[in-house]
Every structure is written in C-alpha cells, then in structure tokens.
Design a protein around this motif. Structure first.
Motif, short mmCIF file in Angstrom:
data_model
loop_
_atom_site.label_atom_id
_atom_site.label_comp_id
_atom_site.label_asym_id
_atom_site.label_seq_id
_atom_site.Cartn_x
_atom_site.Cartn_y
_atom_site.Cartn_z
N GLY A 1 -9.36 -21.11 19.69
CA GLY A 1 -8.14 -21.46 18.96
C GLY A 1 -7.99 -20.61 17.71
O GLY A 1 -6.90 -20.08 17.43
N SER A 2 -9.08 -20.48 16.95
CA SER A 2 -9.03 -19.66 15.73
C SER A 2 -8.78 -18.19 16.08
O SER A 2 -7.98 -17.51 15.42
N TYR A 3 -9.44 -17.72 17.12
CA TYR A 3 -9.28 -16.32 17.54
C TYR A 3 -7.83 -16.06 17.98
O TYR A 3 -7.21 -15.06 17.57
N SER A 4 -7.27 -16.94 18.79
CA SER A 4 -5.92 -16.74 19.32
C SER A 4 -4.89 -16.69 18.20
O SER A 4 -3.98 -15.85 18.22
N ALA A 5 -5.04 -17.58 17.21
CA ALA A 5 -4.09 -17.59 16.09
C ALA A 5 -4.22 -16.32 15.25
O ALA A 5 -3.22 -15.73 14.83
N ALA A 6 -5.46 -15.88 15.02
CA ALA A 6 -5.68 -14.68 14.21
C ALA A 6 -5.18 -13.42 14.93
O ALA A 6 -4.57 -12.54 14.31
N VAL A 7 -5.42 -13.34 16.23
CA VAL A 7 -4.96 -12.18 17.00
C VAL A 7 -3.44 -12.14 17.06
O VAL A 7 -2.84 -11.06 17.03
N ARG A 8 -2.81 -13.30 17.10
CA ARG A 8 -1.35 -13.32 17.09
C ARG A 8 -0.81 -12.68 15.82
O ARG A 8 0.16 -11.91 15.85
N GLU A 9 -1.43 -12.99 14.70
CA GLU A 9 -1.00 -12.38 13.43
C GLU A 9 -1.13 -10.87 13.47
O GLU A 9 -0.26 -10.14 13.00
N VAL A 10 -2.25 -10.39 14.04
CA VAL A 10 -2.46 -8.94 14.14
C VAL A 10 -1.41 -8.30 15.04
O VAL A 10 -0.82 -7.27 14.70
N GLY A 11 -1.18 -8.91 16.20
CA GLY A 11 -0.20 -8.36 17.13
C GLY A 11 1.20 -8.28 16.54
O GLY A 11 1.89 -7.27 16.68
N LEU A 12 1.62 -9.35 15.86
CA LEU A 12 2.94 -9.35 15.25
C LEU A 12 3.04 -8.34 14.11
O LEU A 12 4.09 -7.73 13.89
N ARG A 13 1.92 -8.16 13.40
CA ARG A 13 1.91 -7.17 12.32
C ARG A 13 2.10 -5.76 12.90
O ARG A 13 2.86 -4.94 12.37
N ILE A 14 1.41 -5.48 14.01
CA ILE A 14 1.54 -4.17 14.64
C ILE A 14 2.96 -3.97 15.17
O ILE A 14 3.56 -2.89 15.03
N LEU A 15 3.53 -5.01 15.76
CA LEU A 15 4.89 -4.90 16.26
C LEU A 15 5.89 -4.67 15.12
O LEU A 15 6.86 -3.92 15.27
N ASP A 16 5.64 -5.28 13.97
CA ASP A 16 6.52 -5.03 12.82
C ASP A 16 6.39 -3.60 12.32
O ASP A 16 7.37 -2.98 11.88
N LEU A 17 5.18 -3.05 12.38
CA LEU A 17 5.00 -1.65 12.00
C LEU A 17 5.73 -0.73 12.98
O LEU A 17 6.32 0.28 12.57
N SER B 1 0.83 -1.21 0.00
CA SER B 1 0.00 0.00 0.00
C SER B 1 0.86 1.26 0.00
O SER B 1 1.87 1.35 0.70
N SER B 2 0.44 2.24 -0.79
CA SER B 2 1.15 3.52 -0.82
C SER B 2 0.94 4.31 0.47
O SER B 2 1.64 5.28 0.72
N THR B 3 -0.05 3.89 1.27
CA THR B 3 -0.34 4.59 2.52
C THR B 3 0.33 3.92 3.73
O THR B 3 0.09 4.33 4.86
N ARG B 4 1.17 2.91 3.50
CA ARG B 4 1.81 2.20 4.60
C ARG B 4 2.62 3.16 5.48
O ARG B 4 2.56 3.09 6.71
N GLY B 5 3.38 4.04 4.86
CA GLY B 5 4.19 4.98 5.62
C GLY B 5 3.36 5.85 6.54
O GLY B 5 3.77 6.14 7.67
N ASP B 6 2.18 6.27 6.06
CA ASP B 6 1.28 7.08 6.90
C ASP B 6 0.83 6.28 8.11
O ASP B 6 0.77 6.81 9.23
N ALA B 7 0.48 4.99 7.90
CA ALA B 7 0.03 4.16 9.01
C ALA B 7 1.14 3.96 10.03
O ALA B 7 0.90 4.00 11.25
N VAL B 8 2.37 3.73 9.56
CA VAL B 8 3.51 3.57 10.46
C VAL B 8 3.69 4.83 11.31
O VAL B 8 3.88 4.75 12.54
N ARG B 9 3.64 5.98 10.68
CA ARG B 9 3.80 7.24 11.42
C ARG B 9 2.67 7.44 12.43
O ARG B 9 2.92 7.91 13.55
N GLN B 10 1.44 7.09 12.06
CA GLN B 10 0.31 7.23 12.98
C GLN B 10 0.48 6.34 14.20
O GLN B 10 0.24 6.76 15.35
N ILE B 11 0.89 5.09 13.97
CA ILE B 11 1.07 4.14 15.07
C ILE B 11 2.19 4.61 15.98
O ILE B 11 2.06 4.58 17.22
N LEU B 12 3.29 5.05 15.41
CA LEU B 12 4.42 5.52 16.21
C LEU B 12 4.04 6.75 17.03
O LEU B 12 4.31 6.82 18.24
#
Length: 342
Positions: free
Chosen positions: A159-175, A51-62
């Motif tokens: 089980g499904s929820y925990s696995a999906a939330v882990r993906e979200v959490g790691l994605r946020i940490l990578d941002l 996404s061309s807006t990825r940089g904006d999202a990173v700045r917002q999160i930071l």
C-alpha cells in the motif's frame, strides 16, 4: 498452480519444447548483446519545481522518450520502500503451495491473480519463462481488501509502495507535459485512472539461449515504472539492435506506452523490449502500469496536431485498443495500425 515455472524448474535439466522459441526470436548468447550505458539516467531531485536545473531535467526526459522510449530515474523518493517491497514479493512467491494455490488462476478476467507465462496460458503455443503476480492498486481503498493477507505485512508495505510510486509516475507525466507544452495535470484524471502492479519472477533457466522471460513487445498502457533490482535481464530494441539495460541501484526504469505515443501524436516513442533469462540467479521485478479507464477516449492532444503536424491517430476507447492488442498478441505495429490516420 502445478504449471508454475518455479514449481518444477529446479529439477529441469533441459527446456520443455513449448518453452523453446523459434530461432529468429531466440535471444542467443547473452554475451552477444551489449549492456549499454547509453540509456539516460535522470536525477529527479533536479526536477524539483524550485530547482534551477528543472528545465534540464525536462529536456532530458523528453529527449529520452523520443530517442529511446526508455530512461531511468534516481532520487525519486521511493528508495526506502524498494528493498522492502522486493522482499515481500519474494516471500509471496515462496509461500507454501496451499497458500499460493488460493491466489492462482487461469482466468484472464480475474484482476488479482497469480499466473504463469502469459495472460492466456491455455491457448499459448509457446510459454514464457516466468511466473507473475498482479492486481490493481488505485484507488487504494477500493482494492486493498482483495490483496492477500500473507505475507503478514503485504498490505501495509505494498500500500505504501503503490501510493509513493503513483506520486513518482504523476510527477514524471507532469514533466512530460511541460516538455510537450501540455497543461499541468493533463494526465492526472481519466488517463491514469487505473494503476496495476505486476510482479515477475524469473527462475534460473537451464538453457537461456532458447527461452525468453518475455518476448518482444511494447506496453499497451500509458506509462510503466519498473524496479528491476540488481539482476540484469531487460533488453530494448533501438534502431534494429538489441541493447541491454544495466541495472542502476535504486533506480526506476521508465518506458513510454502505446497510449502516450498516441496522445503525443507520435512525438514520443513506445519502444519494443524483451526479457532474457539466466542460468544461475532468480530475478524478481516489480512493475507498475499507469492506464486509462476502459471507456476513456484516447486521441492526440489538440495542441500537438495542426496543419504542419497532422493528427497521426484517430480517437478510440481504451478498451477497444486493449481488445485489438490482445487479438494481435501484443505485436507493436499491428496493435497500433487500426488506429493510425497516416
């Protein structure tokens, strides 16, 4: 089991003395605390790698992690699981007493348990107006067999929820890695070795002005993802003032934990927050904590400390931080103070 707030609160017309907080800690009139729209709501779909807006999202999160220590995310990919997970948790709290009795424990060393108030009910001077269900959920295959068999679909949904939330959490940490200038995947190993599910049930309270669902605290872990549903109750402390966090449909509330504040060398803020109650509507929240392993060494990332920005914290084992946090009853400053260098 008999101590659980949900067991006896519907017949209570006033608060027991050990649920009444001292005047300086009471939430007071809920109307006196503004429900703020200032907390950033970030669209994770805009943070896709292409996404061309990825940089904006990173700045917002930071920026949100620096200014508030909190933000909300939408379009995270777990929307289809939120309602199902909240429903199965409500079912769990509504199980017959004999089923809940098999889950209940006052032993703080037991990782999969139903409890009331805080982790050490027996030694508390004051109790919190909540019941809590908690258990580890990563790696999934190591823990799922210890989860309850009732409700019947609990293991499948959670089980499904925990696995999906882990993906979200790691994605946020990578941002956050991207925003801080850390290598991709910095948080994907020992620093997120543990993942804990914590579900809070706050029954209607006869006098919300005097009680608290949870008192002022900061989270001792790395990162927290909260699904708070549609019932308001979360307040954060910013610049000495309490602000209410308005629930956003299908959003996760994200907050920075103490370990992330340390690793960022103080660039990110582990914010104080609390939970208030209400007199009319029960509130169920689903919380996921990302935590290091007990023996994991926590220290500021090497690239974030230099002559201009000296290392603000010393190295320590996570289990030593936990012991100090518990000894100081979660007090934000006393929990961090022994590990500061500045």
């Amino acid at each position: 089991m008999e101590k659980m707030v949900s067991k006896w609160s519907s017949d209570a017309h006033s608060l027991p003395k050990n649920y009444i907080f001292p005047p300086e800690q009471r939430p007071g009139d809920p109307g006196s605390i503004p429900v703020s729209s200032a907390l950033p709501v970030i669209d994770l779909a805009k943070a896709a790698s292409s996404s061309s807006t990825r940089g904006d999202a990173v700045r917002q999160i930071l920026q949100a992690s620096q200014e508030f220590g909190f933000f909300q995310v939408i379009n995270h990919g777990c929307e289809h699981l939120l309602g199902k997970t909240a429903d199965v948790m409500r079912e769990l709290f509504q199980l017959p007493d004999e089923d809940k009795a098999s889950l209940y424990s006052d032993d703080p060393g037991k990782r999969c348990r139903l409890l009331t108030s805080g982790p050490n009910y027996q030694t508390e001077e004051l109790h919190f107006w909540r019941d809590n269900w908690q258990h580890p959920c990563h790696p999934l295959e190591d823990h799922v067999q210890s989860w309850p068999v009732k409700p019947a679909n609990y293991r499948e949904i959670v089980g499904s929820y925990s696995a999906a939330v882990r993906e979200v959490g790691l994605r946020i940490l990578d941002l956050l890695c991207e925003g801080l200038g850390l290598e991709h995947g910095y948080f994907s190993r020992e620093l997120t070795q543990d993942q804990i599910l914590s579900v809070n049930r706050y029954p209607p309270c006869p006098d919300p002005d005097l009680a608290l669902g949870l008192p002022k605290h900061s989270d001792m872990y790395l990162l927290t993802l909260l699904y708070q549903g549609h019932v308001y109750g979360l307040q954060i402390l910013k610049d000495g003032q309490w602000l209410g966090v308005q629930p956003v449909p299908d959003a996760f509330v994200i907050n920075v934990g103490h370990q992330l504040q340390v690793i960022s060398n103080g660039k990110l803020k582990s914010a104080e927050h609390r939970v208030i109650t209400n007199a009319t509507e029960p509130r169920t929240t689903v919380v996921t904590f990302f935590a290091p392993g007990d023996d994991c060494i926590i220290q500021p990332a090497a690239s974030l400390a230099d002559e201009t920005n000296p290392q603000a914290f010393r190295s320590f084992a996570f289990k030593d931080f936990v012991a100090n946090y518990i000894a100081n009853k979660g007090d934000p400053e006393r929990s961090l103070q022994p590990f500061r260098t500045l």
